[in-house]
Structures are given as structure tokens and as C-alpha cells.
Design a protein around this motif. Structure first.
Motif, mmCIF file in Angstrom:
data_model
loop_
_atom_site.group_PDB
_atom_site.id
_atom_site.type_symbol
_atom_site.label_atom_id
_atom_site.label_comp_id
_atom_site.label_asym_id
_atom_site.label_seq_id
_atom_site.Cartn_x
_atom_site.Cartn_y
_atom_site.Cartn_z
ATOM 1 N N ARG A 27 -11.335 -15.231 9.236
ATOM 2 C CA ARG A 27 -10.498 -15.863 9.013
ATOM 3 C C ARG A 27 -8.862 -14.861 7.897
ATOM 4 O O ARG A 27 -8.114 -14.759 7.962
ATOM 5 N N TYR A 28 -9.869 -14.689 6.980
ATOM 6 C CA TYR A 28 -9.376 -13.019 5.705
ATOM 7 C C TYR A 28 -8.093 -12.422 6.558
ATOM 8 O O TYR A 28 -7.290 -11.908 6.174
ATOM 9 N N ARG A 29 -8.879 -11.653 8.033
ATOM 10 C CA ARG A 29 -8.268 -11.207 8.648
ATOM 11 C C ARG A 29 -7.392 -11.394 8.770
ATOM 12 O O ARG A 29 -6.385 -10.641 9.461
ATOM 13 N N LYS A 30 -7.614 -11.856 9.657
ATOM 14 C CA LYS A 30 -6.314 -12.849 10.347
ATOM 15 C C LYS A 30 -4.959 -13.329 9.380
ATOM 16 O O LYS A 30 -3.769 -12.285 9.410
ATOM 17 N N ARG A 31 -5.712 -13.442 8.183
ATOM 18 C CA ARG A 31 -4.455 -14.262 7.108
ATOM 19 C C ARG A 31 -3.956 -12.773 6.826
ATOM 20 O O ARG A 31 -2.327 -12.468 6.737
ATOM 21 N N TYR A 32 -4.367 -11.440 6.522
ATOM 22 C CA TYR A 32 -3.781 -10.592 6.317
ATOM 23 C C TYR A 32 -2.962 -9.544 7.263
ATOM 24 O O TYR A 32 -1.637 -8.996 7.122
ATOM 25 N N GLU A 33 -3.585 -9.957 8.205
ATOM 26 C CA GLU A 33 -2.477 -9.472 9.409
ATOM 27 C C GLU A 33 -1.371 -9.799 9.468
ATOM 28 O O GLU A 33 0.002 -9.460 10.253
ATOM 29 N N ALA A 34 -1.120 -11.491 9.501
ATOM 30 C CA ALA A 34 0.126 -12.186 9.537
ATOM 31 C C ALA A 34 0.972 -11.439 8.224
ATOM 32 O O ALA A 34 1.980 -11.222 8.465
ATOM 33 N N GLU A 35 0.468 -11.450 7.901
ATOM 34 C CA GLU A 35 0.707 -10.995 6.261
ATOM 35 C C GLU A 35 1.678 -9.502 6.465
ATOM 36 O O GLU A 35 3.013 -9.762 6.323
ATOM 37 N N LEU A 36 0.968 -8.645 7.028
ATOM 38 C CA LEU A 36 0.986 -7.636 7.518
ATOM 39 C C LEU A 36 2.625 -7.483 8.086
ATOM 40 O O LEU A 36 3.584 -6.716 8.169
ATOM 41 N N ALA A 37 2.726 -8.450 9.065
ATOM 42 C CA ALA A 37 3.331 -8.710 10.326
ATOM 43 C C ALA A 37 4.712 -8.820 9.930
ATOM 44 O O ALA A 37 6.013 -8.468 10.109
ATOM 45 N N VAL A 42 6.904 -6.765 -12.723
ATOM 46 C CA VAL A 42 7.063 -5.184 -11.634
ATOM 47 C C VAL A 42 7.236 -3.852 -12.340
ATOM 48 O O VAL A 42 8.705 -4.228 -12.485
ATOM 49 N N PRO A 43 6.852 -2.609 -12.182
ATOM 50 C CA PRO A 43 7.078 -1.830 -12.468
ATOM 51 C C PRO A 43 8.502 -1.496 -11.090
ATOM 52 O O PRO A 43 7.901 -1.931 -9.851
ATOM 53 N N ALA A 44 9.660 -1.378 -11.089
ATOM 54 C CA ALA A 44 10.920 -0.874 -9.630
ATOM 55 C C ALA A 44 10.051 0.363 -9.286
ATOM 56 O O ALA A 44 9.510 0.915 -9.901
ATOM 57 N N ARG A 45 10.634 -0.005 -7.991
ATOM 58 C CA ARG A 45 9.913 1.231 -6.960
ATOM 59 C C ARG A 45 8.972 1.438 -6.681
ATOM 60 O O ARG A 45 8.862 2.688 -5.739
ATOM 61 N N VAL A 46 8.222 0.819 -7.107
ATOM 62 C CA VAL A 46 6.872 0.879 -6.769
ATOM 63 C C VAL A 46 6.291 -0.316 -5.833
ATOM 64 O O VAL A 46 6.541 -0.936 -5.284
ATOM 65 N N LEU A 47 6.697 1.313 -4.238
ATOM 66 C CA LEU A 47 6.403 0.136 -2.627
ATOM 67 C C LEU A 47 4.659 -0.657 -3.722
ATOM 68 O O LEU A 47 4.241 -0.826 -3.457
ATOM 69 N N ARG A 48 5.132 -2.158 -2.666
ATOM 70 C CA ARG A 48 4.186 -2.826 -2.991
ATOM 71 C C ARG A 48 2.984 -2.393 -2.385
ATOM 72 O O ARG A 48 3.283 -2.083 -1.246
ATOM 73 N N GLU A 49 2.010 -3.499 -1.745
ATOM 74 C CA GLU A 49 0.462 -3.517 -0.990
ATOM 75 C C GLU A 49 1.225 -3.868 0.290
ATOM 76 O O GLU A 49 0.567 -2.553 1.209
ATOM 77 N N VAL A 50 1.546 -4.111 0.698
ATOM 78 C CA VAL A 50 1.516 -4.410 2.507
ATOM 79 C C VAL A 50 2.472 -2.864 2.332
ATOM 80 O O VAL A 50 2.571 -2.650 3.742
ATOM 81 N N GLU A 51 3.732 -2.199 1.372
ATOM 82 C CA GLU A 51 4.628 -1.368 2.569
ATOM 83 C C GLU A 51 3.431 -0.243 1.931
ATOM 84 O O GLU A 51 3.926 0.986 3.503
ATOM 85 N N TRP A 68 -6.872 -0.410 3.117
ATOM 86 C CA TRP A 68 -6.653 0.312 4.684
ATOM 87 C C TRP A 68 -6.553 0.883 5.526
ATOM 88 O O TRP A 68 -6.817 0.692 6.664
ATOM 89 N N GLN A 69 -8.453 1.068 5.113
ATOM 90 C CA GLN A 69 -9.036 1.861 5.433
ATOM 91 C C GLN A 69 -9.883 0.435 6.591
ATOM 92 O O GLN A 69 -10.105 0.125 7.920
ATOM 93 N N TRP A 70 -10.581 -1.013 5.633
ATOM 94 C CA TRP A 70 -10.293 -2.478 6.295
ATOM 95 C C TRP A 70 -9.974 -2.282 7.651
ATOM 96 O O TRP A 70 -10.459 -3.020 9.170
ATOM 97 N N ILE A 71 -8.616 -2.809 7.255
ATOM 98 C CA ILE A 71 -7.588 -3.017 8.684
ATOM 99 C C ILE A 71 -7.390 -2.960 9.979
ATOM 100 O O ILE A 71 -7.256 -3.481 10.789
ATOM 101 N N HIS A 72 -7.315 -1.397 9.423
ATOM 102 C CA HIS A 72 -7.292 -0.312 10.082
ATOM 103 C C HIS A 72 -8.864 -0.331 11.025
ATOM 104 O O HIS A 72 -8.854 0.525 12.171
#
Lengths: 297, 411
Positions: free
Chosen positions: A5-15, B248-257, B319-323
């Protein structure tokens, strides 16, 4: 927490984040491309460091250096440029081809009319032990009317060069200054064996500012650990002294290497044991406990 | 009749530390009262950290597990891991309880600690103070073991750690080495990370990472372990932020970015993701107007540097985990070094842990080999670039013994 569920939530956040932003874009706009934009804030934002690829580094650095040298541009925009170049400097060897031009630009900025830019440029040059910047800083300390930055900053920047002989200058600043410049001068003198007596005197002086005495505690400990332990032991036991400086001294003893390598003074251990329960100062109680732990009591 | 639980990696005092990675454990009957097997249930009942159980190596563990233990005393294997999202806050605050059925009651217990790296902004006062005390002691007023860590991150070694694909693996090993040294002083300590894309007002206080005076010299509460902080023979830490503590420091990319830098799936690649070295990494350093932290050669003089890099490492981990980029054999999990620079290729041993002192390596190798851990055998004392990639042991090998509070173990 359910990982799927955590993965799905994070993927939605990225999308969601990947969707085109309504206003602020992080596209790779160059500073030049937005030059017509009137507002300085917008131009500063446009300088934001985009992800850098080897193939666009030449253009990017060139644009940023041009922004720094443009005296008609606002300080906010030029500061943003300086920050972006500093971030690229973290690429280490990949930034090497631009280092000479960067340094020349910083030397120009060192005498800019903006104090902010001067400070940042002089610090970066001083980190590189740049002789031109060091000369400017020394001249400012010797002739305050020529100073480009405060005495405190000048001393800090000069201290980036381990081989600089700063003690005579620092002593002069110490004698003529008050406030943070005096404190900075003392920090410089913490490497000067001839300053041991000065540190001992200031550390014992209850009428001296707490910030000065705390610098002296650290300085004396570095110059002569045994002398510091002896001196500190006396006023840690002195209930009439300020709790702050007593706590600072006990903490310094706790974290100093000597605490783990030599037998602690039994009187100091007794005092610390009493302080853990009897002191009304939480800082002093905490430092006493830490000291006792560090000494294995 | 009791049940004995054996978990791997206990330290000399018998203390066990786990992360989110499941480790193989054993349960066995001691002094059984009959000749039949005994059905027992393992439960996570700790007051702080929680664990999960499974009979196979999976991320789908559960808070209870039923096992039948033979009366012969032969051990039965199971897997235990920290329950994601439920780390410990103190030593041994996770607890495994073994209960028999009916009136048999509790047959055994085993305390353990779910030890992971956390967002510094969320630490309890106790966690914060233990971290500060350990780092202050490591610094030892300038003459402690910390000196090696300061000497590893200097300009003459810049090509080992920066401007190439080994940037992230090198710093992962560096942080791991430091964290293990801290754990020798206090086993409960992990390296907290500074989430530079979120406000962190608790960090920039006199109790934690200090508040600058008008000359940018950090001021701490009396007795703070960093009051006697000393590097390069000079007392104190210099750092002037370019943002307010609640900003938040300016110009630092956010996590999702940052995560997006690697490109969209299924083609997300390390070759693109490594662009994070300039932003957010470089920008986070430069979000301070002045001070040690905004230069490669002096950054390691500031304790914040290690928390900044813990966040950089966390971003890579996320990044490693999500991908699913933890298998070094997969092309997109890493990238070729340019121009084939030693120290940045998968099979290369990294300086200084390899002890190399001849060109093109730096002339000195401070600090010796990588500190060992009681909880894992990986990555050995001379880590390679490859050994840093699958840090959680997703591919089946041992983990490196660390994890982040928001990056789960997932097969």
C-alpha cells in the motif's frame, strides 16, 4: 505499515508531481532565456540549478559567470548565480575545466560594491588559499578603512589556510575589538601556544562574558589539556561560578580524549557525582552525568 | 518447558539489532514436557519498536506467527524483521514473546532493537542527545577518531568521491563507516538525516545543530557535546544559513523531483539519476551562505554535513526501491565510470578503505578499513562499489545493516 500500500501511495505522489505544474516550472530555462523578465525574483528563480549533464555544462557555466559579472543585475540574481556555481563546484573533477574562469570572476567580485557578494567571493577564494584574496583580507585587518568584510569574517577566511601565521594579527584584533571580532580573535589564538596564559586568565575571570570564557575553555583544553583539567576542576567545584561555564567545562572534559585515556581527578569525580543530584541546573546535571559515564564511573 | 529464540548478529552483550530486512532466526523447545510437538505463537509485543514474522524471506511478514516446535529440541526456522514504520526509540524496546496454546502461557521472550536511520526532525530528545554525545565523543575535542573522517573528505581525494558515478556508493560507505564507529560508542545510535526539502526547525536550534552568531559561529546550549568541537586545530563550527530555520532552502529539488531525475519507469536509470550530485546535493550544501559546509574540502568539519549526506543517500535508496534498481547486474542500476576512472567501476575497491596510496589514488589513506558490524558481515572491510548497491540485501545477500525509516524492504 503495509509495504504494498505504501508503494502505491508513493507512486501516486510521484505521478502527481510529474503532472505539469500550474505555475512554477522547473524546466531547464537558462538565465539568458528569461533575461527579458523584469522581476529580479523571477530571474533569480530562473537560475535555479537544473539537473546538469556533461553536454550542457559549458553553456550553463558560461551563462552563470556572465550573470555574476553583470553589475547592472540585482544582488539577488547575482547571489543566485553564485550559489548555482557553488553547487556545480561540488561536481569536483567535472568542474575543473571552468575553475580558472570561476576564480577570476570571484576575484572581480571580491571588491564588488555588494557586501554579500564580496563576503561569498572572498570566502570561496580563501578556501582555495588564494593569495590575492588573502592580501585583501590582511589589508582590511591592518587598515580598517580598506576592510571589505568584518574583522571576524576576515579572520575566519584567513584561517582556512593552515599555514597562515595569524597569531600576531589575531592578537591585535583581540586588543582593539569587542563583540564577535574579539571572540573570533580568540578562536584564532586557540592554536597559539603563547596564548595559554591569556586563556587561563579569561577562563578564571567571572566578570568576563560567558561566550568568551566558553571559547577559552575549549582553547585551553586544546593548548594544554592537563592545565585545563586542573583549572576546570576548580571552578566546576565553585558553586559561586556560573552554571553555564561549569557545564561547558565538564562537557569538554567528558568529550575530550583525555577523559578516556587518563585517570580522572578523584575530587572532580566527587564533585560531578554531587552535581548529578544536587545542581538545580539541568545543563550542569546532564554534563556531570556525561562526564561520569565518559570516565567510567 | 521454555522456548529458546536465537537471532543472528547479537553483539558481545547479547543485544540484537534488526532493520527492515528479514533475518533468519530459530526457535526451539528446551526441556519439553511431552513427546509431541508443541504449537506456539510468536508475537511482537514491544512497547516501542515492532517486528514482523514469516516462514519465508518476504516483505509480507505479520505481527504473529504460529510454529510447531518438535519435542526433540530441533530448531525451527523463521524470519524476523523490523515492522516497517515501527522503529525502536530506545535499546531493546521491541520484544518477541512466545506463547503456548491454552494455559501454557509465555514460554520465552527476546528483546531486540529495530535500528534504522530517521528524519532528524522527528527524533525524540533521547535519540537526539545520544547521537550528539556519540559524535561529540568521536570528535574528542579534535583528537578523536573523527579526525579520520574529516581527512577522508578533502580536496586531494575529491576524484574518489565526487564528479563521477561512484559519488553515491562512496558516500554510502563513508556514512556507514562513521555510523558503525558511533555505534561502538552507543549501539542505539544511527545517523539521522536532514530532509532539506522540508522545514526542520528542531535541527537549527542551540540544543541540536546550533544557531550562528553574527559571525556565523554556531552557539550551543551549555554542556552541549559540540561546544568543544574542534577540527583542523580550530575550535567551533562556522555556518551561516541562507534560509530561516522554519523555511525550506530555496532552489533545492524536492524529493519527488529528485526521484524523477532518473527518468520515468520502466527506463529510470542511474546514469540520469546521478545528476542529483549538483541538485539537490550541491544546492543543499550551497543553501548556506557561508561556512564549512559549502565547500568540498571543509564540509566534513560540520556535523550537519553527515546528516545532509544521509538524506542524499536516502534519496538514492528511495529511488532504488521505487524503481527496483538494487541488482548491480542490471544496467540501469548503475552506470559506467567516465572516463573509466578507478574507484568508480562496479568491481573497484574504494579508497581509503582499500589502503591504496599510489597514484591516481591520494597519497594517504586515513582511517584504515571499514568498521565491522556485529549485525552483518556485509560489505566486508574493503568495500567495492558493487557492494554498496543492494544495501538491504533484496537480492538475497546480507544487508549492510542500515535502513531508512521511509524506505521499506521489498522483494
Amino acid at each position: 505499515m503495509d509495504v504494498d500500500r505504501y508503494r502505491k501511495r508513493y507512486e501516486a505522489e510521484l505521478a502527481k508531481a510529474a503532472a505539469p505544474p500550474p505555475r512554477r516550472s522547473r524546466s531547464r530555462r537558462s538565465a539568458a532565456a528569461v533575461a527579458p523578465v523584469k522581476r529580479a525574483a523571477a530571474r533569480a528563480e530562473a537560475i535555479e540549478a537544473a539537473p546538469v549533464e556533461v553536454q550542457n555544462l559549458d553553456d550553463r557555466v558560461g551563462e552563470l559567470l556572465a550573470v555574476l559579472l553583470d553589475r547592472k543585475e540585482s544582488v539577488a540574481v547575482r547571489s543566485a548565480g553564485l550559489q548555482a556555481l557553488g553547487a556545480l563546484d561540488f561536481l569536483g573533477p567535472r568542474f575543473d575545466p571552468y575553475r580558472a574562469a570561476y576564480k577570476e570572476t570571484l576575484r572581480t567580485l571580491a571588491t564588488d560594491r555588494s557586501r554579500t557578494l564580496r563576503e561569498r567571493a572572498l570566502e570561496r577564494l580563501a578556501l582555495d588559499k588564494d593569495r590575492y584574496a588573502q592580501d585583501l583580507l590582511i589589508r582590511g585587518l591592518e587598515h580598517p578603512e580598506d576592510a571589505l568584510v568584518s574583522d571576524a569574517r576576515a579572520l575566519q577566511f584567513l584561517a582556512y589556510d593552515d599555514h597562515a601565521e595569524l597569531a600576531p594579527l589575531a592578537r591585535r584584533v583581540y586588543k582593539r575589538s569587542t563583540g564577535v571580532a574579539r571572540e573570533e580573535a580568540l578562536r584564532m589564538l586557540a592554536t597559539d601556544p603563547q596564548s595559554e596564559r591569556l586563556f587561563t586568565r579569561l577562563l578564571k575571570d567571572k566578570s568576563e562574558k560567558s561566550s568568551i570564557r566558553r571559547i577559552c575553555a575549549s582553547g585551553l583544553q586544546s593548548l594544554n589539556p592537563q592545565a585545563f583539567e586542573k583549572t576546570a576542576g576548580k571552578f566546576v567545584a565553585d558553586d559561586s561560578d556560573y552554571d553555564e561555564i561549569r557545564a561547558t567545562s565538564l562537557a569538554a572534559l567528558a568529550h575530550g580524549r583525555e577523559a578516556r585515556e587518563t585517570e580522572p581527578d578523584p575530587k572532580l569525580v566527587d564533585t560531578a557525582e554531587k552535581l548529578t543530584t544536587q545542581s538545580r541546573s539541568p545543563a550542569l546535571r546532564a554534563s556531570s552525568k556525561r562526564f561520569l559515564r565518559a570516565t567510567g564511573v | 518447558m521454555t522456548v529458546d529464540l536465537v537471532l543472528p548478529g547479537a553483539d558481545p552483550m547479547g543485544r540484537v539489532f534488526v532493520t527492515w530486512t528479514p533475518v533468519e532466526a530459530q526457535a526451539r523447545l528446551v526441556n519439553p514436557t511431552g513427546s509431541l510437538g508443541v504449537k506456539v505463537t510468536l508475537r511482537s509485543v514491544g512497547a516501542g519498536g515492532q517486528v514482523s514474522f514469516a516462514t519465508t524471506r518476504t516483505h509480507l511478514g505479520t505481527p504473529t506467527l504460529s510454529l510447531t516446535l518438535p519435542s526433540s529440541g530441533a530448531p525451527v526456522r523463521f524470519f524476523v524483521a523490523g515492522a516497517f514504520g515501527r522503529p525502536s526509540v530506545g535499546l531493546g524496546d521491541a520484544l518477541i514473546e512466545v506463547r503456548g496454546t491454552g494455559s501454557v502461557g509465555v514460554l520465552g521472550t527476546k528483546p531486540l532493537t529495530v535500528r534504522v536511520r530517521k528524519d532528524a526532525q522527528t527524533l525524540t530528545a533521547g535519540e537526539r542527545d545520544r547521537f550528539l554525545a556519540a559524535l561529540g565523543t568521536l570528535n574528542g575535542g579534535g583528537s578523536g577518531r573523527f579526525r579520520d573522517f574529516r581527512d577522508m573528505h578533502v580536496m586531494r581525494a575529491v576524484s574518489e568521491a565526487h564528479g563521477n558515478v561512484g559519488f553515491l556508493p562512496w558516500h554510502r560507505a563513508y556514512l556507514l563507516d562513521l555510523e558503525r564507529e558511533l555505534q561502538l560508542l552507543d549501539a542505539t545510535v544511527t545517523l539521522p538525516y536532514w530532509r532539506f526539502d522540508r522545514p526542520a526547525p528542531k535541527l537549527f536550534t542551540r540544543r541540536f545543530l546550533g544557531v550562528p552568531n553574527s559571525a556565523g559561529v554556531l552557539q550551543f546550549t551549555a554542556g552541549h557535546p559540540f561546544e568543544s568541537w574542534r577540527t583542523d586545530n580550530k575550535p567551533g563550527i562556522e555556518r551561516t544559513p541562507g534560509f530561516l530555520p522554519n523555511e525550506v532552502p530555496a532552489r533545492v529539488l524536492r524529493e519527488v523531483e529528485t526521484i524523477a531525475l532518473g527518468g520515468p519507469r520502466p527506463n529510470a536509470s542511474y546514469a540520469s539519476f546521478i545528476g542529483m550530485e549538483s541538485n539537490p546535493h550541491g544546492e543543499a550544501h550551497m543553501s548556506f551562505r557561508l561556512g564549512f559546509i559549502n565547500d568540498i574540502g571543509t564540509a566534513a568539519r560540520d556535523p550537519l554535513f553527515f546528516m545532509l549526506h544521509a538524506n542524499v543517500d536516502r534519496l538514492w535508496a528511495k529511488w532504488q526501491w521505487i524503481h527496483k534498481r538494487t541488482d548491480p547486474a542490471r544496467a540501469r542500476a548503475f552506470a559506467p565510470a567516465f572516463p573509466n576512472r578507478i574507484g568508480h567501476r562496479l568491481g573497484d575497491m574504494m579508497w581509503p578503505w582499500n589502503g591504496a596510496k599510489t597514484a591516481p589514488r591520494p597519497p594517504a589513506a586515513p582511517g584504515g578499513t571499514l568498521a565491522p558490524s556485529t549485525s552483518t558481515t556485509a560489505p566486508g572491510n574493503k568495500p567495492t562499489v558493487r557492494s554498496m548497491i543492494d544495501f538491504q540485501g533484496v537480492g538475497g545477500g546480507p544487508s549492510l545493516g542500515f535502513a531508512y525509516d521511509d524506505v521499506p524492504f521489498e522483494l
